[in-house]
Design an enzyme around this catalytic site. Structure first.
Site, mmCIF file in Angstrom:
data_model
loop_
_atom_site.group_PDB
_atom_site.id
_atom_site.type_symbol
_atom_site.label_atom_id
_atom_site.label_comp_id
_atom_site.label_asym_id
_atom_site.label_seq_id
_atom_site.Cartn_x
_atom_site.Cartn_y
_atom_site.Cartn_z
ATOM 1 N N ASP A 1 16.348 -37.061 -3.793
ATOM 2 C CA ASP A 1 15.694 -37.781 -4.730
ATOM 3 C C ASP A 1 14.683 -36.999 -5.584
ATOM 4 O O ASP A 1 14.778 -35.585 -5.348
ATOM 5 C CB ASP A 1 14.774 -38.904 -4.135
ATOM 6 C CG ASP A 1 13.839 -38.501 -3.049
ATOM 7 O OD1 ASP A 1 13.904 -37.356 -2.851
ATOM 8 O OD2 ASP A 1 13.267 -39.456 -2.390
ATOM 9 N N ILE B 1 0.688 -1.198 0.068
ATOM 10 C CA ILE B 1 0.033 0.074 -0.007
ATOM 11 C C ILE B 1 0.932 1.251 -0.123
ATOM 12 O O ILE B 1 0.423 2.084 -0.164
ATOM 13 C CB ILE B 1 -1.039 -0.017 1.014
ATOM 14 C CG1 ILE B 1 -0.116 -0.289 2.532
ATOM 15 C CG2 ILE B 1 -2.186 -0.968 1.260
ATOM 16 C CD1 ILE B 1 -1.089 0.118 3.688
#
Length: 340
Positions: free
Chosen positions: A315, A267
């Protein structure tokens, strides 16, 4: 060995990075592609000539020209703001053209909505539409109907629609909102691109009491992120209303990024730099991602599916996370490690 330049960014063609971080796993290519960065969403009142002018140099990824809350509800003020914004878009078209221009219109039940769409959203500069008070997918249908008429003569990419989640009803209907598609098709009726959380409106609607810990909003914010990710959308976190406290803002940004948000509303222009610098990978995250990709590339070349790195098992899921980290870092122009 990893070498990271700390003095200046390393500029290299994307093709080189693709070769460096490209390999195949389970038959699928994981070649890096350029990610789109929408980290900061700055609200700019359409009622102020000074703020409209300053917005051009704000550095915000998305600039939201606001016709809703930052403009008085008086009909003459809404009309004046609309005219001021239309004039600004026309006079500054060349400067605004490379920027991501968004408009926050008045909500679909207001008497100002249709004029906002026909007079402002019809402009070719407008790339995104911020939609307040979207309570269900039916509200999006109403928006899409108006958009399809206002932009029918434009030869432009689909308008991005960003519903603001700010009520208990919206949260109840979150799944239907997140998976919405226009019956007019994306080119004519727009396409959903993100979910945005309006915390103050949501708390007002639900009687939730805001605290500095944000604990009371954890469930809601997490649900918005999950819904967004489920349907390939960005997730935009709440405004930090204490705009003068940049450390409080930084804390909120770190928290939001950890939850999975891809950007945050602002803002005040001073908030933009903090948001942009926080909603990107840290240097440590980039280095680790590069290590993972290089290590797994060698592992796959040796016909291994998993391997150890710094005491952790690496992995396939770790590859996906590392790839995303490198993609975002590259898009943000951050320094990428040189692997040797």
């Amino acid at each position: 060995m990893l070498c990271l330049s700390r003095n200046r960014p390393i500029h290299r063609p994307i093709q080189c990075l693709s070769q460096l971080f490209s390999y195949r796993t389970n038959g699928l290519s994981t070649t890096a592609v350029k990610a789109s960065l929408n980290r900061s969403y700055l609200y700019v009142p359409a009622s102020s000539d000074r703020m409209l002018e300053k917005s051009i140099t704000s550095g915000s990824d998305v600039i939201i020209y606001d016709l809703e809350d930052s403009v008085s509800p008086a009909p003459e003020d809404k009309s004046s703001a609309r005219l001021r914004l239309r004039t600004f878009l026309e006079e500054q078209q060349q400067r605004l053209n490379p920027l991501h221009v968004a408009i926050r219109v008045n909500d679909v039940t207001s008497p100002f909505f249709r004029e906002d769409i026909s007079q402002i959203v019809s402009h070719s500069l407008v790339r995104s539409l911020i939609l307040p008070k979207i309570h269900s997918h039916y509200d999006l249908d109403l928006v899409s109907d108006e958009v399809s008429v206002a932009r029918k003569s434009l030869d432009m990419p689909p308008l991005r629609l960003i519903p603001s989640i700010e009520s208990a009803r919206a949260m109840w209907n979150l799944g239907a909102i997140a998976q919405w598609k226009s019956t007019h098709g994306p080119v004519s009726g727009g396409i959903l691109s993100a979910l945005l959380f309006a915390a103050e409106d949501y708390c007002a609607d639900t009687s939730i009491i805001r605290t500095a810990s944000r604990r009371e909003l954890l469930f809601t914010r997490s649900q918005i992120v999950i819904a967004a990710k489920a349907f390939g959308l960005d997730a935009v976190d709440m405004v930090c209303v204490n705009f003068r406290d940049l450390e409080a803002l930084r804390d909120e940004c770190v928290d939001g990024r950890q939850l999975g948000f891809t950007g945050k509303q602002a803002i005040h222009p001073t908030q933009v730099e903090v948001i942009n610098s926080t909603f990107v990978p840290t240097e440590g995250e980039i280095i680790r991602a590069a290590k993972i990709l290089q290590t797994m590339k060698k592992a796959h070349e040796s016909q291994k599916g998993a391997v150890g790195l710094d005491g952790y098992m690496i992995d396939a899921p770790m590859i996906k996370q590392a790839q995303k980290t490198i993609e975002v870092a590259e898009s943000a122009g951050l320094q990428i490690p040189l692997l040797t």
